[in-house]
Design a protein around this motif. Structure first.
Motif, PDB file in Angstrom:
ATOM      1  N   ARG A  75      46.650  13.022  25.701  1.00 52.57           N
ATOM      2  CA  ARG A  75      46.649  11.563  25.551  1.00 52.57           C
ATOM      3  C   ARG A  75      45.872  11.249  24.284  1.00 52.57           C
ATOM      4  NH1 ARG A  75      45.823  12.945  30.767  1.00 52.57           N
ATOM      5  NH2 ARG A  75      43.594  12.976  30.442  1.00 52.57           N
ATOM      6  N   TYR A  76      46.478  10.483  23.380  1.00 50.51           N
ATOM      7  CA  TYR A  76      45.875  10.183  22.087  1.00 50.51           C
ATOM      8  C   TYR A  76      45.411   8.734  22.050  1.00 50.51           C
ATOM      9  CZ  TYR A  76      47.744  14.670  20.699  1.00 50.51           C
ATOM     10  OH  TYR A  76      48.013  16.013  20.622  1.00 50.51           O
ATOM     11  N   HIS A  77      44.169   8.553  21.618  1.00 56.75           N
ATOM     12  CA  HIS A  77      43.535   7.237  21.577  1.00 56.75           C
ATOM     13  C   HIS A  77      43.109   6.959  20.135  1.00 56.75           C
ATOM     14  CE1 HIS A  77      43.248   7.486  26.014  1.00 56.75           C
ATOM     15  NE2 HIS A  77      43.086   8.773  25.751  1.00 56.75           N
ATOM     16  N   PHE A  78      43.335   5.732  19.692  1.00 60.11           N
ATOM     17  CA  PHE A  78      43.041   5.363  18.312  1.00 60.11           C
ATOM     18  C   PHE A  78      41.984   4.266  18.278  1.00 60.11           C
ATOM     19  CE2 PHE A  78      46.840   7.722  17.976  1.00 60.11           C
ATOM     20  CZ  PHE A  78      46.974   8.139  16.661  1.00 60.11           C
ATOM     21  N   PRO A  79      41.191   4.226  17.187  1.00 58.68           N
ATOM     22  CA  PRO A  79      40.077   3.283  17.128  1.00 58.68           C
ATOM     23  C   PRO A  79      40.505   1.861  16.761  1.00 58.68           C
ATOM     24  CG  PRO A  79      40.139   4.594  15.127  1.00 58.68           C
ATOM     25  CD  PRO A  79      41.217   5.124  16.028  1.00 58.68           C
ATOM     26  N   LEU A  80      39.837   0.928  17.405  1.00 62.33           N
ATOM     27  CA  LEU A  80      39.966  -0.489  17.091  1.00 62.33           C
ATOM     28  C   LEU A  80      38.576  -0.982  16.739  1.00 62.33           C
ATOM     29  CD1 LEU A  80      41.706  -3.079  17.041  1.00 62.33           C
ATOM     30  CD2 LEU A  80      41.078  -3.397  19.449  1.00 62.33           C
ATOM     31  N   CYS A  81      38.415  -1.545  15.547  1.00 56.51           N
ATOM     32  CA  CYS A  81      37.119  -2.076  15.125  1.00 56.51           C
ATOM     33  C   CYS A  81      36.870  -3.416  15.812  1.00 56.51           C
ATOM     34  CB  CYS A  81      37.081  -2.247  13.608  1.00 56.51           C
ATOM     35  SG  CYS A  81      37.179  -0.680  12.729  1.00 56.51           S
ATOM     36  N   LEU A  82      35.678  -3.555  16.355  1.00 56.66           N
ATOM     37  CA  LEU A  82      35.285  -4.760  17.081  1.00 56.66           C
ATOM     38  C   LEU A  82      34.120  -5.442  16.378  1.00 56.66           C
ATOM     39  CD1 LEU A  82      35.309  -3.182  20.665  1.00 56.66           C
ATOM     40  CD2 LEU A  82      37.122  -4.563  19.613  1.00 56.66           C
ATOM     41  N   PRO A  83      33.850  -6.707  16.708  1.00 57.64           N
ATOM     42  CA  PRO A  83      32.677  -7.377  16.133  1.00 57.64           C
ATOM     43  C   PRO A  83      31.399  -6.581  16.427  1.00 57.64           C
ATOM     44  CG  PRO A  83      34.084  -8.956  17.280  1.00 57.64           C
ATOM     45  CD  PRO A  83      34.625  -7.590  17.584  1.00 57.64           C
ATOM     46  N   GLY A  84      30.439  -6.700  15.548  1.00 57.61           N
ATOM     47  CA  GLY A  84      29.186  -5.967  15.695  1.00 57.61           C
ATOM     48  C   GLY A  84      29.293  -4.521  15.266  1.00 57.61           C
ATOM     49  N   ARG A  85      30.322  -4.220  14.467  1.00 56.85           N
ATOM     50  CA  ARG A  85      30.564  -2.861  13.980  1.00 56.85           C
ATOM     51  C   ARG A  85      30.634  -1.849  15.115  1.00 56.85           C
ATOM     52  NH1 ARG A  85      28.366  -2.059   7.954  1.00 56.85           N
ATOM     53  NH2 ARG A  85      28.868  -4.119   7.225  1.00 56.85           N
ATOM     54  N   LYS A  86      31.376  -2.228  16.142  1.00 59.14           N
ATOM     55  CA  LYS A  86      31.584  -1.361  17.295  1.00 59.14           C
ATOM     56  C   LYS A  86      33.030  -0.880  17.291  1.00 59.14           C
ATOM     57  CE  LYS A  86      28.030  -3.488  20.061  1.00 59.14           C
ATOM     58  NZ  LYS A  86      27.690  -4.168  21.296  1.00 59.14           N
ATOM     59  N   LEU A  87      33.256   0.238  17.986  1.00 58.52           N
ATOM     60  CA  LEU A  87      34.587   0.815  18.122  1.00 58.52           C
ATOM     61  C   LEU A  87      35.000   0.823  19.581  1.00 58.52           C
ATOM     62  CD1 LEU A  87      34.712   4.110  15.986  1.00 58.52           C
ATOM     63  CD2 LEU A  87      35.882   1.962  15.533  1.00 58.52           C
ATOM     64  N   ALA A  88      36.293   0.703  19.795  1.00 59.78           N
ATOM     65  CA  ALA A  88      36.904   0.949  21.097  1.00 59.78           C
ATOM     66  C   ALA A  88      38.134   1.799  20.818  1.00 59.78           C
ATOM     67  CB  ALA A  88      37.292  -0.365  21.754  1.00 59.78           C
ATOM     68  N   PHE A  89      38.423   2.735  21.694  1.00 59.56           N
ATOM     69  CA  PHE A  89      39.603   3.582  21.530  1.00 59.56           C
ATOM     70  C   PHE A  89      40.625   3.221  22.600  1.00 59.56           C
ATOM     71  CE2 PHE A  89      36.745   5.882  18.881  1.00 59.56           C
ATOM     72  CZ  PHE A  89      37.542   6.534  17.957  1.00 59.56           C
ATOM     73  N   HIS A  90      41.873   3.032  22.146  1.00 57.43           N
ATOM     74  CA  HIS A  90      42.960   2.638  23.040  1.00 57.43           C
ATOM     75  C   HIS A  90      44.074   3.677  23.000  1.00 57.43           C
ATOM     76  CE1 HIS A  90      41.543  -1.528  23.795  1.00 57.43           C
ATOM     77  NE2 HIS A  90      40.958  -1.360  22.631  1.00 57.43           N
ATOM     78  N   LEU A  91      44.702   3.865  24.161  1.00 54.79           N
ATOM     79  CA  LEU A  91      45.777   4.837  24.299  1.00 54.79           C
ATOM     80  C   LEU A  91      46.995   4.417  23.478  1.00 54.79           C
ATOM     81  CD1 LEU A  91      46.903   7.369  25.756  1.00 54.79           C
ATOM     82  CD2 LEU A  91      47.670   5.812  27.579  1.00 54.79           C
ATOM     83  N   VAL A  92      47.504   5.357  22.682  1.00 54.58           N
ATOM     84  CA  VAL A  92      48.714   5.128  21.887  1.00 54.58           C
ATOM     85  C   VAL A  92      49.748   6.161  22.316  1.00 54.58           C
ATOM     86  CG1 VAL A  92      49.693   5.281  19.559  1.00 54.58           C
ATOM     87  CG2 VAL A  92      47.525   4.076  19.937  1.00 54.58           C
ATOM     88  N   ARG A  93      50.870   5.661  22.808  1.00 56.49           N
ATOM     89  CA  ARG A  93      51.954   6.562  23.211  1.00 56.49           C
ATOM     90  C   ARG A  93      53.034   6.632  22.140  1.00 56.49           C
ATOM     91  NH1 ARG A  93      50.719   3.964  28.242  1.00 56.49           N
ATOM     92  NH2 ARG A  93      49.885   5.468  29.716  1.00 56.49           N
ATOM     93  N   GLU A  94      53.320   5.492  21.544  1.00 57.33           N
ATOM     94  CA  GLU A  94      54.370   5.399  20.533  1.00 57.33           C
ATOM     95  C   GLU A  94      53.778   4.717  19.292  1.00 57.33           C
ATOM     96  OE1 GLU A  94      57.385   6.268  18.639  1.00 57.33           O
ATOM     97  OE2 GLU A  94      57.465   6.787  20.768  1.00 57.33           O
ATOM     98  N   PRO A  95      53.321   5.514  18.307  1.00 56.09           N
ATOM     99  CA  PRO A  95      52.639   4.932  17.142  1.00 56.09           C
ATOM    100  C   PRO A  95      53.416   3.813  16.443  1.00 56.09           C
ATOM    101  CG  PRO A  95      52.411   7.303  17.113  1.00 56.09           C
ATOM    102  CD  PRO A  95      53.363   6.973  18.233  1.00 56.09           C
ATOM    103  N   SER A  96      54.731   3.962  16.332  1.00 57.58           N
ATOM    104  CA  SER A  96      55.505   2.946  15.616  1.00 57.58           C
ATOM    105  C   SER A  96      55.483   1.593  16.337  1.00 57.58           C
ATOM    106  CB  SER A  96      56.942   3.410  15.400  1.00 57.58           C
ATOM    107  OG  SER A  96      57.585   3.593  16.647  1.00 57.58           O
ATOM    108  N   GLU A  97      55.228   1.604  17.631  1.00 58.23           N
ATOM    109  CA  GLU A  97      55.167   0.358  18.398  1.00 58.23           C
ATOM    110  C   GLU A  97      53.736  -0.066  18.723  1.00 58.23           C
ATOM    111  OE1 GLU A  97      57.533   0.814  21.923  1.00 58.23           O
ATOM    112  OE2 GLU A  97      59.247   1.570  20.784  1.00 58.23           O
TER     113      GLU A  97
END
Length: 188
Positions: A75-97
């Motif tokens: 399972r591959y998770h990619f970073p999302l930058c959040l306020p306060g210079r924080k990261l969250a990683f979310h599951l990506v199944r289909e990168p193009s979508e």
């Protein structure tokens, strides 16, 4: 926070390394990226699914996106930058979508995708501008990963680097995370 002298040194070094990376011919970046994916393969070859934190590359970075097809058991998770210079990683199944332009146009996951709790990360492939053989890392200057990585106590940390990113020494602050394994592309 860095003292002003260290911060200036980091800024100058970051600029010099990024200039070298951006000057690399596309075919060299492609060859390096393929080599680095091969070097990661033994870590990813198991049949047990892992939660892997990955990043969508900018043009000058290693392209690890083919890992999703080459090692589909994970399972591959990619970073999302959040306020306060924080990261969250979310599951990506289909990168193009699932990936959309985020901060600075860098592809990031849609916030509606499933969130990975930091303690559930098994492997984090950490981006950076420059590295040393002993694991010191110079990031892009936002501190996102240096804030996030301490939350991932069970995750294995790995970085991939082009030879042009390797340095004999780097300025290092107490809050800068060290990466235990730096895989470097063969210049050959």
């Amino acid at each position: 926070m860095s003292d002003p002298g260290t911060a200036l040194l980091k800024q100058k070094l970051r600029g010099a390394v990024l200039a070298r990376l951006k000057a690399l011919p596309a075919d060299v970046r492609t060859r390096y990226s393929g080599d680095l994916r091969n070097r990661l393969a033994p870590i990813l070859s198991g049949t047990e699914p892992m939660n892997i934190c990955l990043f969508a590359p900018m043009a000058h970075e290693v392209d690890l996106m083919p890992l999703l097809q080459n090692h589909p058991q994970h399972r591959y998770h990619f970073p999302l930058c959040l306020p306060g210079r924080k990261l969250a990683f979310h599951l990506v199944r289909e990168p193009s979508e699932d990936l959309v332009p985020g901060i600075l146009g860098i592809l990031a996951p849609k916030p509606s995708l499933p969130l990975l709790p930091p303690e559930a990360a098994d492997l984090i492939i950490v981006p950076g501008v420059a590295f040393t053989k002993d694991g010191k890392r110079l990031g892009y200057g936002g501190g996102y990963y240096d804030r996030y990585l301490p939350l991932c106590r069970q995750a294995r940390l790995v970085s991939t680097a082009f030879p042009e990113q390797m340095q004999d020494a780097l300025p290092h602050d107490i809050h800068d995370c060290t990466i235990p394994l730096i895989l470097t592309a063969d210049k050959g």
